[in-house]
Design a protein around this motif. Structure first.
Motif: not given
Lengths: 720, 325
Positions: A69-70, A258, A261
């Motif tokens: 996840y970004e 995260p 995200s």
């Protein structure tokens, strides 16, 4: 005439067959894919409980999901002190401050004047999700897998059973959707309580979706999109804003975790279908991310495999760093496209011995050092510096050490009538104990030197921490021309006498003062530590009673505030002093408010300074406040400050770009592997050795000869 | 025999209820529903509201065994015990506290356990019986004496030593097989060689000594004397006559453990990284996942009862004199 195969030959043949008949090492635990040689190999010991970014919060979970996840922001890989830089965001968030009338305030406005703050985030324009069945559509544009019935699901047991996959661009709405998921009570996000204190309209949203969810009959996809969340606004495809109550400068750090995200609604629609959960096909098991990697195999009982996300946006290896980074070759890959590796294979290793041996054989690229293998790997020089042993140097193994952004402290329950309280006598008792409990000795005996005695709650690397004499806790240490030393035990005895316990005796009973230490250390290995702890108190003539219990009971005592002395720890969420000082902030008292202040320390002076300090930028003014706070803490001594653990890790020479970054979790993309030297070393280190097996067989054959002789004699002999 | 089997199955019901109650009590003496919620929700920043919500969603907000606030049968049925236990008797294990289907997990993880346990049982049985017959053949010689001494030595060594020693010698020094790990299909073989060898060697001491005792007991019986008097060789006497007649106690030991092969070996699976049911159970205990713990204990109890029943039935197959009634 064909020769009869001997037993030995059969054994050798079997071993060769079992080894796969290949020309590589027989003990290779992997099925090497020649197409993907650029693979990182490592291990994990605890299976991640959650892979849903709304719930995952522990380091063993972040090992995986932080690569998948970004969030909008990330920590610069090389820069120290830690600095946030954009990740999915195109630039750092624009922060707008407003007063109670909605008027815009200038940057740096007084915290009291700020009624709201807004974080405006603009996303990059090249973000895309990993390929996933949730995005798959047919020729008519209909979702292929969003309305599956029981028959269609009958043969589906894993994500691999869905053949069609697609992707789509990440939008600002996906980030907003994830914030709504944090607020959705059924998902049990650990930061829901915290965010409800800060994000506008969070509680109202929670109540609204809770009611609607309860009204929804049966299981199935519950769509959060129709429910507005006042504090989150999607401005357009690439821009969104988050509105906070008052000022909360630490919010940017959360934007690098995260939790924040993007989450596509399609993923929830896909996983939320009836029957999916029964088949163990859930978002908590199969992540859908836009980060550099995607989880291609999730078998946490055996192996987790990350593979490069083919849709990951362009990101280059950083080109800025310190001079020491350049000298260490950490800037050699500047400008190269990330991630530098194709695949990462993590194998479950519950036991330290196999894990260590596989590292030494080259099957793992990196390893921690367990206490049982510490002496084999590390020696300490005359100056106390850690060096690798000759055996490690021969294998060109590298050692990396870093003081962690964590603390283990010995806490005094301030509600306790003996060790607690704020009068001078109670302070003197705690100070005396703080001098007596020699954490330098503890680190040396029990941690193989892997720790630094703490002078206060702030670890090195966190703003406000002062190194050397400046940061010394003068109630416990003294500075002499030879350096800083723990104050002598005589001084502790004097303080104890002044506290009303001369020679450690309770004046009411005339007997040694009895104190109680609550611990979860109940195993045989803990006995030595507990004896050591008893001895520290015994230096002052105090009798320490160990109250060992399981972790559940320990937590219960802490919640109820019935413990007296205890040891606990904290791992930083982000590199800000607020994240440590809040452990001593009165309104966070565990017994009264259910917060993280386990010592139940409540000092109005400290609390007032904390409230001022927490919203300030890192500048001299903030440092001055922190110094004041430290002085109060040193005087009150609610903790005996314990130690900051030091992480020792080893890696092989073929594993590159290794720099400890204790805040960033998404560092896999920066790492480099040189497969050629690895292959060479693995072959050299793992040549099968057969002669001992043959020797054993020969010995067995020789020793069985007398038995054969007896057998033959008996067979030939008559009954009488 | 059918009536006997039905009777034994009916006897099993109160035993299983008892085991279920005992598991329930032992688990909840150590772990309260709140502890379980905290374990699943994590350590940091957990609120009381989140704990209450977690408990309510999983039915852990009810009283444990007796609901004083309910009416009629609800006093018993509206409890955690009743809600969580009834479905077990229909072999519906439900979901773990972390939300995964337990039945599916068991069906996946029993194969690695069996992949070790079955070869260890078969090879171990063959090796132990062979050694025991050989020792019986050489009875009253120095081979017998030293073999018994060796068996006692082998029995006295901890299984952990065999595992660590085996990994050190075979994998670390000789590089013959991987130290740990697992794979599916034919690739699993190289990971299974060492745990199976260690399992067999670890069982030689106790197994051989036990079978030797059985054989020596048989050897002194009249039919053996008769066989010898007929002029049969000692080898034929041992392998054809003594072995056959010693099968009842051997079967008792073997058949009773057959169903338990599914439940796996905790230490072996942990050290070799085998994703079997042994590690599944211990992980559940560590994670305070009551749903898995009760399912595994229930399954273990059922399998044990099944094992005993199979033992009784097997008696009738190997010894026609035995009648089940």
């Amino acid at each position: 005439m064909p020769r009869k195969p001997t037993f030995t030959a059969l054994i050798c043949l079997s071993l060769a067959l079992l080894a796969g008949c290949g020309d590589g090492p027989w003990n290779n635990p992997y099925q090497d894919d020649p197409e993907v040689r650029n693979t990182f190999y490592s291990s994990f010991s605890t299976r991640p409980k959650h892979l849903d970014p709304v719930r995952a919060y522990s380091s063993d979970e972040y090992t995986f999901i932080a690569q998948v996840y970004e969030p909008p922001l990330q920590y610069h890989y090389l820069h120290r002190p830690y600095r946030l830089v954009p990740a999915a965001a195109a630039a750092m968030p624009e922060v707008r401050l407003f007063d109670a009338d909605g008027e815009r305030l200038p940057e740096g406005a007084a915290a009291d004047a700020i009624a709201y703050s807004e974080y405006h985030i603009t996303l990059r324009d090249d973000l895309r999700y990993q390929p996933h069945p949730a995005f798959a559509r047919d020729a008519e544009g209909e979702w292929i897998y969003h309305t599956l019935d029981a028959e269609q699901l009958a043969d589906k047991r894993s994500l691999g059973d869905f053949n069609e996959r697609d992707s789509r661009a990440v939008t600002a709405a996906d980030y907003a959707h994830q914030i709504k998921r944090i607020a959705f009570p059924s998902l049990h996000s650990p930061i829901r309580g915290l965010m409800s204190e800060h994000i506008l309209g969070f509680e109202a949203f929670t109540e609204a979706v809770k009611e609607a969810h309860e009204r929804q009959q049966g299981e199935g996809f519950f769509d959060l999109r129709p429910f507005p969340l006042e504090g989150v606004e999607v401005i357009d495809e690439r821009r969104y804003s988050v509105r906070l109550k008052g000022h909360y400068p630490q919010f940017v750090y959360w934007l690098a975790m995260p939790f924040f995200s993007p989450m596509p609604w399609e993923a929830e629609a896909f996983y939320g279908q009836p029957g999916m959960k029964e088949r163990n096909i859930t978002l908590d098991w199969y992540p859908v991310g836009s980060g550099p990697f995607m989880l291609s195999e999730n078998n946490p009982n055996l192996r987790m495999v990350l593979e490069r996300n083919p849709h990951y946006h362009h990101e280059a290896y950083p080109d800025t760093g310190g001079a020491e980074d350049r000298a260490a070759g950490l800037l050699d890959d500047s400008g190269k496209t990330l991630p530098l590796i194709e695949r990462a294979v993590y194998s479950l290793e519950k036991e330290s011995i196999p894990r260590w041996n596989k590292f030494l054989q080259g099957w793992y690229d990196t390893s921690g050092i367990g206490s049982d293998s510490f002496d084999q790997a590390v020696t300490f020089g005359g100056g106390g510096e850690a060096n690798l042993t000759e055996a490690m140097q021969e294998r060109d193994i590298q050692l990396i050490t870093a003081v962690q952004s964590s603390i283990f402290y010995l806490g005094f329950n301030m509600l306790d009538p003996v060790v607690g309280g704020y009068d001078e006598q109670a302070r003197q008792l705690r100070r005396a104990l703080s001098i007596a409990i020699d954490f330098e000795e503890f680190i040396s005996i029990f941690l193989n030197g892997r720790g630094v005695a703490a002078q206060g709650p702030l670890p090195p690397g966190i703003f406000g921490h002062r190194e050397g004499v400046q940061g010394i806790n003068r109630t416990v240490y003294q500075v002499t021309p030879q350096g800083q030393h723990r104050r002598p035990i005589a001084e502790a005895r004097r303080l104890l006498a002044e506290a009303g316990y001369p020679d450690g005796r309770d004046p009411q009973t005339g007997k040694p003062l009895i104190l109680y230490y609550d611990t979860t250390a109940t195993g045989p290995d803990d006995k030595a530590r507990l004896n050591w702890m008893r001895k520290q108190f015994d230096k002052l003539g105090i009798e320490l009673v160990i109250r060992a219990s399981d972790y559940n009971r320990f937590r219960e005592k802490m919640r109820k505030g019935t413990s007296q002395i205890f040891m606990w720890g904290w791992n930083a969420d982000y590199p800000d002093p607020e994240n440590f000082f809040f452990l001593l902030y009165g309104p966070n008292g565990k017994a009264e408010h259910g917060g993280e202040n386990a010592a139940n320390y409540a000092s109005p002076a400290f609390d007032a300074l904390f409230e001022r300090m927490k919203n300030m930028p890192n500048n001299d003014q903030r440092q001055a406040l922190i110094d004041e706070m430290m002085e109060i803490l040193h005087r009150d001594a609610p903790w005996s400050w314990g130690f900051f653990p030091k992480a020792f890790s080893l890696h092989h020479a073929w594993y590159g770009n290794v720099k400890p970054n204790l805040m960033a979790n998404n560092t896999l993309k920066y790492k480099r592997i040189d497969p050629a030297p690895r292959d060479e070393k693995r072959r050299a280190w793992n040549q099968p050795i057969l002669w001992p097996i043959l020797l054993i067989l020969v010995i067995l054959a020789v020793t069985s000869l007398p038995a054969i002789r007896i057998y033959r004699r008996r067979e030939r002999s008559s009954a009488l | 025999m059918t009536a006997y089997i039905i009777r034994r199955i009916l006897y099993a019901i109160p035993i299983l209820i008892g085991v279920n109650i005992l598991t329930f009590l032992l688990f909840f003496v150590l772990n309260s529903p709140e502890d379980m919620a905290r374990m699943h929700l994590g350590e940091k920043r957990v609120t009381e509201g989140a704990i209450a919500s977690w408990k309510a969603e999983r039915g852990y907000d009810m009283p444990l065994l007796y609901n004083a606030g309910a009416e009629g049968l609800g006093k018993i049925s509206e409890t955690i015990f009743f809600e969580k236990s009834l479905k077990l008797f229909r072999f519906e294990f439900g979901s773990s506290d972390s939300g995964r289907d337990i039945g599916h997990d068991i069906s996946q993880r029993m194969w690695p356990s069996l992949a070790i346990a079955v070869p260890v049982l078969i090879i171990g049985l063959a090796v132990n019986i062979t050694f025991a017959l050989l020792i019986a053949f050489f009875r009253a010689t120095y081979i017998d004496l030293w073999s018994v001494v060796l068996c006692v030595v082998l029995m006295s060594i901890s299984s952990l030593f065999y595992i660590i020693g085996g990994q050190y010698l075979v994998s670390k020094l000789l590089h013959l097989v991987p130290i740990s790990g697992y794979d599916t299909g034919i690739s699993a073989i190289k990971f299974l060689v060492l745990p199976v060898i260690i399992g067999v060697i670890g069982g030689i001491g106790a197994g051989t000594r036990w079978y030797r005792t059985l054989f020596l007991e048989e050897i002194n019986k009249d039919y053996v004397r008769t066989a010898r008097a007929k002029g049969l060789s000692e080898r034929v006497v041992l392998f054809r006559h003594v072995l056959k007649n010693a099968m009842i106690p051997i079967l008792t030991g073997v058949v009773v453990v057959l169903p338990l092969l599914f439940t796996g070996s905790l230490i072996t699976e942990s050290f070799f990284g085998i994703p079997g049911l042994g590690s599944y159970t211990i992980d559940a205990i560590n994670n305070q996942d009551f749903a898995i713990v009760r399912a595994m204990v229930f399954l273990g109890s059922v399998l044990y009862i099944l094992g005993l029943l199979l033992t009784d039935i097997s008696y009738t197959l190997v010894d026609p004199r035995v009648r089940l009634s």
